[in-house]
Design a protein around this motif. Structure first.
Motif, PDB file in Angstrom:
ATOM      1  N   PHE A 138      98.832  85.763 -13.986  1.00  0.00           N
ATOM      2  CA  PHE A 138      98.889  84.866 -15.068  1.00  0.00           C
ATOM      3  C   PHE A 138      99.551  83.935 -15.125  1.00  0.00           C
ATOM      4  O   PHE A 138      99.759  82.998 -16.172  1.00  0.00           O
ATOM      5  N   TRP A 161      94.511  93.241 -22.692  1.00  0.00           N
ATOM      6  CA  TRP A 161      94.936  91.790 -22.258  1.00  0.00           C
ATOM      7  C   TRP A 161      94.161  90.993 -21.303  1.00  0.00           C
ATOM      8  O   TRP A 161      94.029  89.981 -21.224  1.00  0.00           O
ATOM      9  N   ILE A 162      92.967  91.756 -20.742  1.00  0.00           N
ATOM     10  CA  ILE A 162      91.985  91.051 -19.990  1.00  0.00           C
ATOM     11  C   ILE A 162      91.081  90.645 -20.936  1.00  0.00           C
ATOM     12  O   ILE A 162      90.419  91.227 -21.694  1.00  0.00           O
ATOM     13  N   VAL A 163      90.760  89.384 -20.790  1.00  0.00           N
ATOM     14  CA  VAL A 163      89.879  88.690 -21.812  1.00  0.00           C
ATOM     15  C   VAL A 163      88.380  89.043 -21.580  1.00  0.00           C
ATOM     16  O   VAL A 163      88.079  88.539 -20.483  1.00  0.00           O
ATOM     17  N   ARG A 219      91.493  80.828 -18.455  1.00  0.00           N
ATOM     18  CA  ARG A 219      91.325  82.206 -18.680  1.00  0.00           C
ATOM     19  C   ARG A 219      92.478  83.191 -18.170  1.00  0.00           C
ATOM     20  O   ARG A 219      93.002  84.025 -18.757  1.00  0.00           O
ATOM     21  N   ARG A 220      93.156  82.882 -17.011  1.00  0.00           N
ATOM     22  CA  ARG A 220      94.294  83.594 -16.596  1.00  0.00           C
ATOM     23  C   ARG A 220      95.398  83.590 -17.440  1.00  0.00           C
ATOM     24  O   ARG A 220      95.991  84.625 -17.705  1.00  0.00           O
ATOM     25  N   CYS A 272      95.119  85.418 -20.525  1.00  0.00           N
ATOM     26  CA  CYS A 272      95.441  87.008 -20.518  1.00  0.00           C
ATOM     27  C   CYS A 272      96.924  87.102 -20.289  1.00  0.00           C
ATOM     28  O   CYS A 272      97.467  88.138 -20.979  1.00  0.00           O
TER      29      CYS A 272
END
Length: 274
Positions: A66, A9-11, A41-42, A45
């Motif tokens: 997140f 799940w970390i982009v 971005r967070r 995620c």
């Protein structure tokens, strides 16, 4: 997950470089600015964390940074309304075609039932689950199993009703000089799509239908080419949020489906480049 690997799940940077230009611009408020907007971005995620783990939005761990589950839900909704996930899918399809990783010589179609725990639009009594409320995921892929389009219907809808809508949902795929490509050479399908009316409609699109006939013995050889769509459905359901439909709103579940298709395309592209 192997030691040293980032959680899924970390982009990654490469994927974020493709997503960021597609996001709608932030609407700044000057008179009553309120809280500072959480980094996109967070939040993405957090959306992926829910997609991968199927955790309820309200239980999204705040310590992971997140933001709240409601913040992530709103961004998923707003970005879906802005067409971000569909655009991302089309961008990655174009890159796959440009890298000769997309095969339009044939397309393969199939569907899968999922339980709909809370009901909602596009649900119905499932004929394979004791008439419990369910939905169907309809998928069409290229010859290599790359998802080209997906759709959601009630669990009681016949598979063949989604044959033409799925063909029409294939986006025009760029990536090479000349006109975009959106029409496969053939369509492969199992006996659930056996209907002469739909064969004629497929032929009218300039596509050859290769559909198994009801009442014939197994061993037609289509399974040697059709397995790719079953593999793709398995990959979609590898995202735990898609194994069971928890969303009442059909657009939110469809947003997850399209985002998952884009991630599958990204994996295929990333593996070819690494």
């Amino acid at each position: 997950m192997r030691k040293g690997e980032q959680p899924p799940w970390i982009v990654p940077d490469g994927l974020w470089e493709r997503i960021e230009p597609l996001l709608p611009p932030e609407q700044r408020r000057f008179r009553f600015p309120g809280r500072r907007r959480l980094d996109d971005r967070r939040v993405l995620c957090g959306i992926l964390f829910v997609l991968y783990t199927a955790i309820a939005w309200e239980f999204l761990p705040k310590e992971l940074g997140f933001g709240s589950g409601m913040t992530c839900w709103r961004r998923l909704r707003d970005w879906n309304d802005a067409g971000v996930w569909q655009e991302l899918h089309e961008v990655l399809l174009a890159e796959l075609r440009g890298a000769d990783l997309l095969d339009f010589s044939r397309a393969v179609i199939d569907a899968s039932h999922v339980r709909a725990m809370r009901g909602g639009p596009k649900t119905g009594p499932s004929p394979v689950d004791r008439a419990r409320s369910g939905s169907k995921h309809h998928v069409i892929t290229d010859a290599g199993g790359v998802p080209l389009a997906v759709s959601l219907t009630g669990g009681n809808r016949n598979d063949v009703t989604q044959l033409m809508p799925l063909i029409q949902a294939i986006p025009p795929v760029r990536g090479k000089p000349g006109r975009p490509r959106s029409r496969p050479g053939r369509i492969l399908a199992d006996r659930g799509y056996d209907h002469d009316k739909y064969r004629r409609l497929v032929w009218a699109k300039g596509i050859k239908p290769v559909i198994a006939r009801r009442g014939t013995t197994h061993g037609t050889g289509l399974g040697a080419q059709r397995w790719v769509v079953e593999q793709t459905i398995a990959l979609l359901h590898g995202f735990r949020r898609l194994r069971v439909r928890w969303e009442i709103r059909d657009d939110i579940h469809e947003a997850f489906m399209t985002l998952a298709c884009a991630i599958i395309c990204w994996r295929r592209l990333h593996n070819s480049l690494s």
